[in-house]
Design a protein around this motif. Structure first.
Motif, mmCIF file in Angstrom:
data_model
loop_
_atom_site.group_PDB
_atom_site.id
_atom_site.type_symbol
_atom_site.label_atom_id
_atom_site.label_comp_id
_atom_site.label_asym_id
_atom_site.label_seq_id
_atom_site.Cartn_x
_atom_site.Cartn_y
_atom_site.Cartn_z
ATOM 1 N N SER A 14 24.157 -1.150 3.624
ATOM 2 C CA SER A 14 23.264 -2.241 3.172
ATOM 3 C C SER A 14 23.964 -3.597 3.191
ATOM 4 C CB SER A 14 22.732 -1.940 1.759
ATOM 5 O OG SER A 14 21.925 -0.782 1.763
ATOM 6 N N ARG A 74 25.100 0.483 12.866
ATOM 7 C CA ARG A 74 24.829 1.731 12.147
ATOM 8 C C ARG A 74 25.454 1.712 10.760
ATOM 9 N NH1 ARG A 74 27.475 6.405 11.126
ATOM 10 N NH2 ARG A 74 29.275 5.724 12.336
ATOM 11 N N LEU A 110 27.598 9.544 2.126
ATOM 12 C CA LEU A 110 27.307 8.157 1.780
ATOM 13 C C LEU A 110 27.219 8.098 0.264
ATOM 14 C CD1 LEU A 110 26.643 5.273 2.715
ATOM 15 C CD2 LEU A 110 24.219 5.940 2.760
ATOM 16 N N GLN A 127 31.142 5.120 3.058
ATOM 17 C CA GLN A 127 30.641 6.042 4.070
ATOM 18 C C GLN A 127 31.849 6.763 4.638
ATOM 19 O OE1 GLN A 127 31.080 6.283 7.533
ATOM 20 N NE2 GLN A 127 29.543 7.873 7.833
ATOM 21 N N PRO A 173 25.385 1.249 -1.991
ATOM 22 C CA PRO A 173 26.253 2.072 -1.148
ATOM 23 C C PRO A 173 27.673 1.480 -1.137
ATOM 24 C CG PRO A 173 24.230 1.468 0.016
ATOM 25 C CD PRO A 173 24.310 0.612 -1.200
ATOM 26 N N GLU A 207 23.815 -0.801 8.357
ATOM 27 C CA GLU A 207 22.561 -0.298 7.799
ATOM 28 C C GLU A 207 22.829 0.694 6.670
ATOM 29 O OE1 GLU A 207 18.504 2.046 9.246
ATOM 30 O OE2 GLU A 207 20.036 1.453 10.703
ATOM 31 N N GLN A 208 23.791 1.588 6.883
ATOM 32 C CA GLN A 208 24.092 2.577 5.858
ATOM 33 C C GLN A 208 24.642 1.929 4.586
ATOM 34 O OE1 GLN A 208 26.666 5.167 8.336
ATOM 35 N NE2 GLN A 208 25.233 6.810 7.874
#
Length: 247
Positions: free
Chosen positions: A122, A116, A211, A222, A219, A119-120
């Motif tokens: 990258s 997770r 984010l 988070q 990015p 993915e956030q």
């Protein structure tokens, strides 16, 4: 004070009006009570509408007042920290409102990014990320619990100082957060969270997931922050577009 041409520097009218409002109007109001309208203040103090608006904007920026669109402007409760839509760090929020920010570290280590978070942020699953868990304080009082995750490389390959501003560390590493996607939801504190925040178990709180992206759109952070609802609030401005209509 001379301005170099033989005259004295005059203080801007809106700052003088802001001071007058503090002394004459705000001192007689209860928290969350509405202040007089802009038109009323303009007539009372004999100044322009623009001067009134700049003075009110100054007091809102300082956290003395808050505005509700379509309703009015009100005296803020100084125990409640109000957050607007500007992208600022916790340290900036507290400092701008006259509070001293600090942190109590609860953990700072390097972990492998789960799916997770990968993915956030990258990045590839299993990449090294920094996990920073800390209690955020204002004037020594617990305000929020924060868990931040950042790719190790954006921090220059080293752990940040858990007591310092993470935003400042990103700036020094060339990855200043310039924009962010943020969501806010109401939650009830768990026993562990309540213990850190000195609140009853199940007390209301605001959980903010953010984010953040640097100027190149990467990015870089988070973060999930859980704020005490009795000490922190969010102000949002909403508008109706020409295409909107009542159903």
């Amino acid at each position: 004070m001379a301005d170099g041409s033989g005259g004295a520097l005059t203080r801007p009218k809106y700052l003088e009006l802001a001071d007058s409002l503090r002394a004459d109007v705000l001192s007689g109001l209860d928290f969350h009570e509405a202040i007089p309208t802009e038109r009323e203040l303009q007539k009372t103090y004999g100044v322009s509408r623009a001067t009134v608006r700049r003075a009110l904007a100054r007091l809102i920026d300082e956290g003395v007042l808050y505005s509700v669109r379509g309703s009015g402007t009100y005296l803020a409760d100084p125990s409640l920290i109000r957050k607007d839509l500007r992208l600022t760090s916790f340290s900036q929020d507290m400092s701008q409102r006259g509070h001293t920010p600090d942190s109590t570290p609860l953990g700072c280590d390097i972990v492998a990014a789960p799916e997770r978070l990968a993915e956030q942020l990258s990045i590839a699953v299993g990449s090294q990320i920094v996990r920073l868990h800390r209690l955020r304080l204002a004037d020594g009082a617990p305000m929020a619990l924060e868990i931040a995750h950042l790719p190790l490389d954006v921090l220059g390959g080293r752990l940040p100082d858990p007591h310092a501003s993470l935003d400042q560390h990103l700036i020094e590493c060339g990855h200043r957060a310039e924009s962010a996607y943020q969501s806010i939801r109401a939650v009830n504190l768990t026993a562990e969270e309540a213990g850190h925040l000195l609140q009853p178990v199940g007390a209301a709180a605001l959980r903010v997931a953010r984010l953040a992206f640097d100027g190149r759109g990467r990015p870089v952070e988070q973060t999930e922050t859980t704020y005490r609802a009795d000490r922190y609030g969010f102000d949002l401005t909403v508008i109706r577009t020409p295409k909107d209509h009542l159903s």
